[in-house]
Scaffold this motif. Structure first.
Motif, short mmCIF file in Angstrom:
data_model
loop_
_atom_site.label_atom_id
_atom_site.label_comp_id
_atom_site.label_asym_id
_atom_site.label_seq_id
_atom_site.Cartn_x
_atom_site.Cartn_y
_atom_site.Cartn_z
N THR A 81 14.86 58.22 47.78
CA THR A 81 16.14 58.18 47.07
C THR A 81 17.33 58.41 47.99
OG1 THR A 81 15.95 60.53 46.51
CG2 THR A 81 15.08 58.93 44.92
N ALA A 242 16.17 45.82 49.45
CA ALA A 242 16.00 47.12 48.79
C ALA A 242 16.54 48.22 49.70
CB ALA A 242 14.54 47.35 48.47
N ASP A 244 19.59 49.96 48.61
CA ASP A 244 20.56 50.73 47.84
C ASP A 244 20.32 52.23 47.94
OD1 ASP A 244 18.20 49.96 46.48
OD2 ASP A 244 19.06 50.55 44.56
N TRP A 245 19.09 52.64 48.20
CA TRP A 245 18.78 54.07 48.32
C TRP A 245 19.43 54.70 49.54
CZ3 TRP A 245 15.59 56.04 52.35
CH2 TRP A 245 15.01 55.06 53.17
N ALA A 247 22.64 54.01 50.37
CA ALA A 247 24.09 54.01 50.17
C ALA A 247 24.66 55.42 50.34
CB ALA A 247 24.43 53.47 48.79
N VAL A 253 24.62 49.81 55.69
CA VAL A 253 23.97 48.81 54.85
C VAL A 253 25.00 47.79 54.41
CG1 VAL A 253 22.13 50.33 54.03
CG2 VAL A 253 24.27 50.21 52.77
N ASP A 255 24.18 43.40 53.65
CA ASP A 255 23.10 42.53 53.23
C ASP A 255 21.84 43.00 53.95
OD1 ASP A 255 21.53 40.44 52.29
OD2 ASP A 255 22.14 39.08 53.90
#
Length: 385
Positions: A81, A242, A244-245, A247, A253, A255
């Motif tokens: 996460t 994948a 987004d965790w 961010a 991050v 693309d």
């Protein structure tokens, strides 16, 4: 370096772990995966597994004994996460923090979804092994199948469903299948292949909504308000990294995970596979490759560069190689096959569906494509700049 964490129980993640051990890393090695299954291969999901020719275990990349030989702590069914590159920790769902000296991110992709309709029974995506098994169980009960998205995945799903004797329609806003991947010239040949096998094509058509009845999908409605009845709808409109965790973590991050030419995103942090975005030294721009061969090649490079450290790291500059199997056609691509390239047939005849095509940009050969011509394609590789 005492503890390395690999996030992503994928082909890239497993290859990274294997490479670390082969390169002499003897410290603590932890792999985190959000699925309960051990690492498995994804290309068979839309073909052999979906068709029922393979049972799930056959897609597994390493049996339990092989995983145990890596001396690796497996955290399966656990989702990462967050990460803190300063404290050098990865946070898992539930709040546990894993310390690391080195981190390899190999979390791959997640499927794009339509902004509507996914609450209806009979609407599917295909990314995981469980997705494939769920769709496989549903297909025999729903003979009218609509596949939305005619890229590699959607085209393969359509071919598999048609091979099972189902009524299949392939839909895309592009003018031909694989238009973005191989261009319209070869894409029209792919369209002909599907038509010859009885698949109906709705190209250049957008989908405006899905119609349900009693909680189950019943029809696809296009942007011109025409309607197509459907028992099963498979959404294959692409994927997003994948990442987004990560961010807000300080690991860049965009693309995907933004790396340097050696796959390094931050001190002690490297990325590999579909999620990695890096400046390709031979191309002169950032790339992100969604290819099975790249997953393993980049994982080897990332693991070696992590162990070598910034001073010993080497740029990662592969020539891409990918393929798709549809019906009796094996279409292989070497290098880059941009949609706006000039395409020249240099071997065979497209009418026989056995040929090699070269892709040229500004007179330079940047890629080659072989249709049922693996040997001839290998002979043309040296022509790709």
């Amino acid at each position: 370096m005492d503890h390395i964490v690999v996030v992503g129980a994928s082909a890239a993640g497993l290859t990274a772990a294997d490479t670390l051990r082969r390169e002499g890393f003897t410290g603590t090695l932890t792999m985190v995966g959000d699925e309960l299954r051990p690492p498995y291969d994804r290309p068979p999901l839309s073909k052999q597994v979906l068709a029922g020719g393979w049972e799930p275990d056959r897609a597994t990349l390493r049996q339990e004994a092989g995983l145990q030989r890596l001396g690796m702590r497996l955290e399966l069914g656990r989702r990462a996460t967050g990460a803190d590159p300063v404290a050098r920790t990865v946070t898992l769902d539930g709040g546990e923090r894993l310390p690391y000296d080195g981190l390899i991110v190999a979390t791959g992709l997640r499927p794009r979804r339509l902004p509507f309709g996914h609450d209806l029974a009979g609407v599917h995506v295909l990314r995981t092994l469980d997705d494939a098994l769920t769709l496989r169980a549903r297909l025999p009960a729903g003979p009218r199948v609509v596949v939305i998205g005619a890229g590699f995945l959607g085209s393969e799903i359509a071919a598999t469903a048609r091979g099972l004797g189902l009524d299949v329609t392939l839909v895309d806003i592009a003018p031909t299948p694989l238009a973005a991947q191989v261009g319209a010239y070869v894409g029209e040949m792919v369209a002909g292949l599907h038509r010859d096998h009885g698949v109906r094509l709705r190209m250049g058509r957008g989908v405006s909504r899905l119609v349900g009845e009693d909680g189950r999908v019943r029809a696809v409605v296009f942007d011109d308000d025409t309607r197509l009845d459907a028992d099963v709808v498979v959404v294959a409109i692409g994927s997003v990294p994948a990442a987004d965790w990560l961010a807000g973590s300080g690991i860049p991050v965009g693309d995907g995970v933004l790396c340097d030419s050696a796959c390094r995103a931050a001190p002690g942090v490297y990325a590999a596979g579909d999620v990695a975005n890096w400046p390709h030294p031979a191309v002169g721009r950032r790339v992100r490759l969604e290819q099975r061969t790249n997953a393993t090649q980049q994982a080897v490079a990332a693991a070696r560069n992590l162990l070598a450290g910034p001073d010993g790291a080497e740029p990662y500059a592969p020539v891409p190689f990918g393929w798709t199997d549809q019906y009796d056609a094996k279409i292989q691509m070497y290098g880059w096959c941009p949609a706006d390239a000039r395409v020249d047939i240099v071997e065979g005849d497209p009418r026989d569906r056995k040929f090699v095509a070269l892709y040229r940009v500004d007179g330079r050969v940047v890629g080659a494509l072989g249709w049922n011509s693996a040997r001839a394609l290998r002979a043309c590789r040296e022509r790709v700049a």
